[in-house]
Design a protein around this motif. Structure first.
Motif, PDB file in Angstrom:
ATOM      1  N   ILE A   1       0.862  -1.174   0.000  1.00  0.00           N
ATOM      2  CA  ILE A   1       0.000   0.000   0.000  1.00  0.00           C
ATOM      3  C   ILE A   1       0.903   1.230   0.000  1.00  0.00           C
ATOM      4  CG2 ILE A   1      -1.750   1.351   1.215  1.00  0.00           C
ATOM      5  CD1 ILE A   1      -2.795  -1.236   2.424  1.00  0.00           C
ATOM      6  N   GLY A   2       0.711   2.071  -1.005  1.00  0.00           N
ATOM      7  CA  GLY A   2       1.452   3.320  -1.090  1.00  0.00           C
ATOM      8  C   GLY A   2       0.473   4.476  -1.097  1.00  0.00           C
ATOM      9  N   THR A   3       0.844   5.587  -0.470  1.00  0.00           N
ATOM     10  CA  THR A   3      -0.038   6.757  -0.461  1.00  0.00           C
ATOM     11  C   THR A   3       0.538   7.856  -1.351  1.00  0.00           C
ATOM     12  OG1 THR A   3       1.010   7.641   1.539  1.00  0.00           O
ATOM     13  CG2 THR A   3      -0.964   6.291   1.830  1.00  0.00           C
ATOM     14  N   TYR A   4      -0.387   8.651  -1.890  1.00  0.00           N
ATOM     15  CA  TYR A   4      -0.045   9.667  -2.878  1.00  0.00           C
ATOM     16  C   TYR A   4      -0.801  10.948  -2.573  1.00  0.00           C
ATOM     17  CZ  TYR A   4       1.604   5.528  -5.238  1.00  0.00           C
ATOM     18  OH  TYR A   4       2.257   4.363  -5.521  1.00  0.00           O
ATOM     19  N   GLN A   5      -0.278  12.059  -3.054  1.00  0.00           N
ATOM     20  CA  GLN A   5      -0.920  13.348  -2.836  1.00  0.00           C
ATOM     21  C   GLN A   5      -2.231  13.456  -3.611  1.00  0.00           C
ATOM     22  OE1 GLN A   5       1.720  16.611  -3.218  1.00  0.00           O
ATOM     23  NE2 GLN A   5       0.281  18.031  -2.296  1.00  0.00           N
ATOM     24  N   ASP A   6      -2.299  12.752  -4.756  1.00  0.00           N
ATOM     25  CA  ASP A   6      -3.527  12.824  -5.546  1.00  0.00           C
ATOM     26  C   ASP A   6      -3.737  11.534  -6.343  1.00  0.00           C
ATOM     27  OD1 ASP A   6      -1.792  13.035  -7.790  1.00  0.00           O
ATOM     28  OD2 ASP A   6      -1.912  15.218  -7.744  1.00  0.00           O
ATOM     29  N   GLU A   7      -4.927  11.394  -6.910  1.00  0.00           N
ATOM     30  CA  GLU A   7      -5.280  10.191  -7.658  1.00  0.00           C
ATOM     31  C   GLU A   7      -4.427   9.995  -8.915  1.00  0.00           C
ATOM     32  OE1 GLU A   7      -9.154   7.927  -9.567  1.00  0.00           O
ATOM     33  OE2 GLU A   7      -9.458   9.807  -8.489  1.00  0.00           O
ATOM     34  N   PRO A   8      -4.130  11.038  -9.691  1.00  0.00           N
ATOM     35  CA  PRO A   8      -3.296  10.807 -10.886  1.00  0.00           C
ATOM     36  C   PRO A   8      -1.924  10.197 -10.553  1.00  0.00           C
ATOM     37  CG  PRO A   8      -4.401  12.917 -11.068  1.00  0.00           C
ATOM     38  CD  PRO A   8      -4.660  12.410  -9.668  1.00  0.00           C
ATOM     39  N   ALA A   9      -1.331  10.598  -9.444  1.00  0.00           N
ATOM     40  CA  ALA A   9      -0.035  10.032  -9.059  1.00  0.00           C
ATOM     41  C   ALA A   9      -0.182   8.540  -8.722  1.00  0.00           C
ATOM     42  CB  ALA A   9       0.536  10.791  -7.860  1.00  0.00           C
ATOM     43  N   ALA A  10      -1.250   8.184  -8.024  1.00  0.00           N
ATOM     44  CA  ALA A  10      -1.497   6.770  -7.707  1.00  0.00           C
ATOM     45  C   ALA A  10      -1.751   5.979  -8.987  1.00  0.00           C
ATOM     46  CB  ALA A  10      -2.679   6.644  -6.752  1.00  0.00           C
ATOM     47  N   ARG A  11      -2.501   6.553  -9.910  1.00  0.00           N
ATOM     48  CA  ARG A  11      -2.798   5.873 -11.183  1.00  0.00           C
ATOM     49  C   ARG A  11      -1.530   5.673 -12.020  1.00  0.00           C
ATOM     50  NH1 ARG A  11      -7.499   4.243 -12.176  1.00  0.00           N
ATOM     51  NH2 ARG A  11      -9.307   5.089 -11.128  1.00  0.00           N
ATOM     52  N   SER A  12      -0.596   6.596 -11.920  1.00  0.00           N
ATOM     53  CA  SER A  12       0.663   6.464 -12.642  1.00  0.00           C
ATOM     54  C   SER A  12       1.426   5.222 -12.172  1.00  0.00           C
ATOM     55  CB  SER A  12       1.497   7.729 -12.446  1.00  0.00           C
ATOM     56  OG  SER A  12       2.757   7.590 -13.050  1.00  0.00           O
ATOM     57  N   ASP A  13       1.503   5.038 -10.854  1.00  0.00           N
ATOM     58  CA  ASP A  13       2.167   3.845 -10.327  1.00  0.00           C
ATOM     59  C   ASP A  13       1.360   2.586 -10.619  1.00  0.00           C
ATOM     60  OD1 ASP A  13       4.416   5.165  -9.485  1.00  0.00           O
ATOM     61  OD2 ASP A  13       4.064   4.878  -7.339  1.00  0.00           O
TER      62      ASP A  13
END
Length: 169
Positions: free
Chosen positions: A11-23
């Motif tokens: 589980i990794g956390t991101y500042q926003d959804e696009p960053a999570a979608r990139s990973d």
């Protein structure tokens, strides 16, 4: 449990959804390149009132039977049903939840839940043990992450999915 049939959770956390979608796209490409085997993944977001949303796509790229059930099962363990904004239903999710719950300690559940509460978006990936080394080499861009090998086997997860499918037929 360190065997080739184990289940690995990231589980990794991101500042926003696009960053999570990139990973998430990186994880999908690792699977397409046969770097990782069995896996299920989802991008998780929270809305303004604190409801959790599980965003999944392309279930066909995942191992046949898992098709979304493994990630849904983890979300079901970490969050109370009242705050989950998307429907996570089905016998497979319930069966897998039982196996994953037994594979996690209470401190694991607390650590993972706290991590998800801290970010705006998260990437959740559940897979076989090949996942850990592959994700480390891929250098995902999560702000924070937790990676755990769970004391449960992919064989147990496969059996839970098969049992649920047999119940439906």
């Amino acid at each position: 449990m360190s065997n080739s049939d184990g289940v690995f959770l990231y589980i990794g956390t991101y500042q926003d959804e696009p960053a999570a979608r990139s990973d998430y796209a990186i994880v999908k490409s690792l699977h397409a390149s046969h770097v990782i085997g069995t896996y299920d993944a989802a991008v998780i977001t929270k809305d303004a009132i604190g409801r959790v949303h599980v965003n999944k796509d392309e279930t066909a790229t995942r191992r046949g039977g898992w098709g979304g059930a493994a990630a849904g099962a983890v979300v079901g363990i970490l969050f109370p049903p009242a705050i989950i904004g998307s429907a996570i239903v089905g016998a497979a999710v319930g069966g897998i939840s039982g196996h994953l719950w037994r594979g996690m300690s209470r401190s694991d559940v607390k650590e993972l839940g706290d991590l998800l509460d801290a970010g705006e978006a998260a990437l959740l990936v559940v897979g076989d043990t090949t996942l850990g080394a592959a994700l480390e080499k891929a250098e995902l861009r999560a702000e924070k992450h937790v990676a755990k090998e769970l004391d449960v086997s992919t064989t147990d997860i496969d059996a839970a999915v098969k049992a649920a499918a047999d119940d439906v037929v």
